[in-house]
Design an enzyme around this catalytic site. Structure first.
Site, short mmCIF file in Angstrom:
data_model
loop_
_atom_site.label_atom_id
_atom_site.label_comp_id
_atom_site.label_asym_id
_atom_site.label_seq_id
_atom_site.Cartn_x
_atom_site.Cartn_y
_atom_site.Cartn_z
N ILE A 129 -10.30 33.63 -20.20
CA ILE A 129 -9.98 34.44 -21.38
C ILE A 129 -9.58 35.85 -20.96
O ILE A 129 -8.51 36.34 -21.30
CB ILE A 129 -11.18 34.51 -22.35
CG1 ILE A 129 -11.57 33.09 -22.80
CG2 ILE A 129 -10.84 35.39 -23.56
CD1 ILE A 129 -10.48 32.34 -23.50
N LYS A 140 3.13 43.58 -20.42
CA LYS A 140 3.78 44.32 -21.51
C LYS A 140 4.10 45.74 -21.09
O LYS A 140 5.17 46.29 -21.45
CB LYS A 140 2.87 44.34 -22.75
CG LYS A 140 3.46 45.13 -23.93
CD LYS A 140 2.59 45.02 -25.16
CE LYS A 140 3.19 45.80 -26.32
NZ LYS A 140 2.42 45.64 -27.57
N HIS A 280 23.61 5.98 -8.99
CA HIS A 280 23.80 6.65 -10.27
C HIS A 280 22.75 6.22 -11.30
O HIS A 280 23.06 5.90 -12.45
CB HIS A 280 25.21 6.41 -10.81
CG HIS A 280 26.29 6.90 -9.90
ND1 HIS A 280 26.35 8.19 -9.43
CD2 HIS A 280 27.35 6.25 -9.33
CE1 HIS A 280 27.40 8.33 -8.64
NE2 HIS A 280 28.02 7.17 -8.56
#
Length: 526
Positions: A129, A140, A280
């Site tokens: 947490i 930020k 492929h």
């Protein structure tokens, strides 16, 4: 905009302590004050470093078994404060908050805990947490704060400090902030995915996927497309977990085709030696036999033309005899659970041939998701595993025991062929594969024509489809496709059933003398 920011104080809180002492000593050499938590601070002190406890900074001790220690204004204010905002600076001064310029955090090992099979309560306790909260705050504010979430970035941080006399550049902080946000997003994805499994909620309101960068690529499917390879942390044996022994880096198409090949050969885990050759993303040959070499040859003889430049997957460790056969033609990749030293030595002479070993086969029964992007969203579904079908004989004639074995073999292969899929099998090997056609009749004809071509190339007196069985990944909507297979010499058919015209198709099978079984399940692959 601020560019170089000197580091004066650093907060360190990590679960992975690798490389930390070296980094901390480098920080101390630039006069950086170190702040740390619990076990990390004890380790740094034992190494002779001066460390300040987080509890001293917050004025609160760690509590609730460590659940609460960094969730405090003296920490988050120190990370979030804008250094060029007078009001922020006044608030810091008023409340005795000192700035933190560097955050070094890695998160509780939640994914590792889940992977070990820990109980629910232990997994819950390993949900971090404080770490994500601090990482997001520092990210930020990356104009002023450097955030490091991965020990692999420690060396680059030290280089920054050396280059800028104890400071970091804005470009460096931006890159680390991007890494940090991606890290917390992936962490939340792991937790939400686990919890969805715990409460058996396969499709929650919001669903996310996360990956870890593995390698960049020169291009994607085509040269004008950018591409990279990410792993999802699932630890499922395959191309993402394989060790590459030789050859140049895998391309985007190599990885896609190698995955298709290994998933197909995993259908034969625990059985006789098996080989799948992919081109492929479609099988051009699959074979089983008493030896791996013979299994390879049986797969190769299904379609030698398409096998050139293909991907070879084996369900058992590669041996020297099989390696000797494989190197006779150009092959892009070979993937197997292992390889003998003798086999590796044979491949070493082919520098462009990639050899991958995985240590095991992927569990075809293991749960997992498959998803596909569409405009404005993506489709999510279970991995295609339906188990062995409950077969229902619907014709007057029943398959013999040998035919039934081939029918089940063909059914496993058809699951891995692009729709519309038709697979002819005889004596434990494919003899014709028709893939990706808009018409099931065309797939049936193409597969039979390929078998005729191989019969001519191998000098066979007749097409190997004569006396073969045939699998269709979805029902025959009309008798025409089934009758085309009968004309090619097929004697038994496996298909899902469920068409409005099942009665007509069954009647046509009876008239042609075919044995036919329904599976009640289909295997579309688009």
């Amino acid at each position: 905009m601020t560019n170089l920011v000197p580091i004066g104080r650093a907060l360190i809180s990590v679960s992975d302590k690798s490389g930390l002492i070296e980094l901390s000593r480098a920080l101390a050499s630039y006069g950086v004050e170190l702040i740390s938590t619990g076990g990390t601070s004890n380790m740094l002190r034992a190494a002779g470093l001066k460390v300040r406890d987080v509890a001293e900074v917050t004025g609160f001790p760690e509590m609730m078994d460590g659940r609460v220690k960094t969730l405090h204004p003296n920490i988050h204010g120190a990370l979030l404060a804008l250094r060029d905002d007078d009001e922020h600076l006044l608030a810091m001064a008023a409340h005795g908050i000192e700035p933190i310029d560097l955050l070094i955090v890695n998160l509780y090992p939640f994914e590792e805990t889940v992977a070990k099979g820990a109980d629910h309560a232990t997994c819950i306790e390993n949900i971090d947490i404080g770490g994500p909260a601090m990482i997001r705050a520092a990210s930020k504010n990356h104009r002023f704060v450097t955030v490091v979430t991965d020990p692999s970035d420690y060396g680059t941080l030290i280089d920054q400090l050396k280059a800028h006399d104890g400071a970091t550049s804005l470009a460096f902080r931006q890159k680390l902030a991007l890494t940090a946000y991606a890290k917390t997003a992936a962490y939340d994805t792991a937790v939400s995915t686990w919890l969805a499994g715990e409460i058996k909620e396969p499709f929650p309101r919001n669903k996310s996927f996360a990956g870890t960068f593995r390698q960049g690529m020169r291009y994607g499917e085509n040269p004008h497309q950018r591409a990279a390879f990410y792993t999802d942390g699932s630890r499922r044996e395959g191309v993402a977990t394989a060790r590459q022994w030789q050859g140049k880096e895998l391309s985007y198409n190599n990885i896609n085709d190698t995955d298709a090949a290994f998933e197909l050969v995993a259908e034969f885990a625990g059985g006789a030696p098996a080989c799948a050759i992919i081109k492929h993303a479609n099988p051009c040959g699959v074979g089983t036999a008493g030896s791996l070499r013979e299994a390879y040859l049986r797969a190769y003889h299904c379609d030698q033309t398409s096998a050139f430049g293909g991907i070879v997957a084996l369900n058992q460790p590669l041996d020297a005899e099989t390696a000797e056969e494989i190197v006779k033609i150009f092959t892009e990749v070979v993937i197997a659970p292992g390889a003998s030293d003798e086999a590796k030595a044979i491949f070493a002479a082919k520098k462009n041939l990639r050899l991958l070993t995985t240590g095991g086969l992927p569990d075809a029964k293991s749960p997992g998701w498959a998803f596909k992007q569409v405009a404005g969203g993506f489709l999510v579904q279970d991995r295609d595993f339906a188990g062995v079908p409950e077969l229902k004989v619907v014709t007057k004639k029943a398959p013999t025991e040998a035919q039934m074995a081939d029918l089940l073999f063909a059914w496993k292969v058809a699951k891995h062929v692009k729709s519309n899929a038709i697979v002819y099998v005889k004596d434990g090997a494919t003899v014709g594969v028709g893939a990706g056609q808009m018409s099931r009749v065309d797939s049936t004809r193409i597969a039979a024509r390929k078998a005729e071509d191989m019969a001519e190339a191998l000098g066979l007196a007749a097409s190997p489809t004569i006396g073969s069985v045939v699998a269709s990944d979805a029902f025959f909507p009309f008798p025409d496709g089934l009758l085309t297979a009968a004309e090619a010499g097929a004697v038994a058919v496996i298909q899902p059933g469920g068409s409005m015209n099942d009665d007509k198709v069954i009647a046509a099978a009876d008239e042609a003398g075919l044995a036919m079984v329904f599976t009640g399940q289909r295997h579309f692959r688009h």
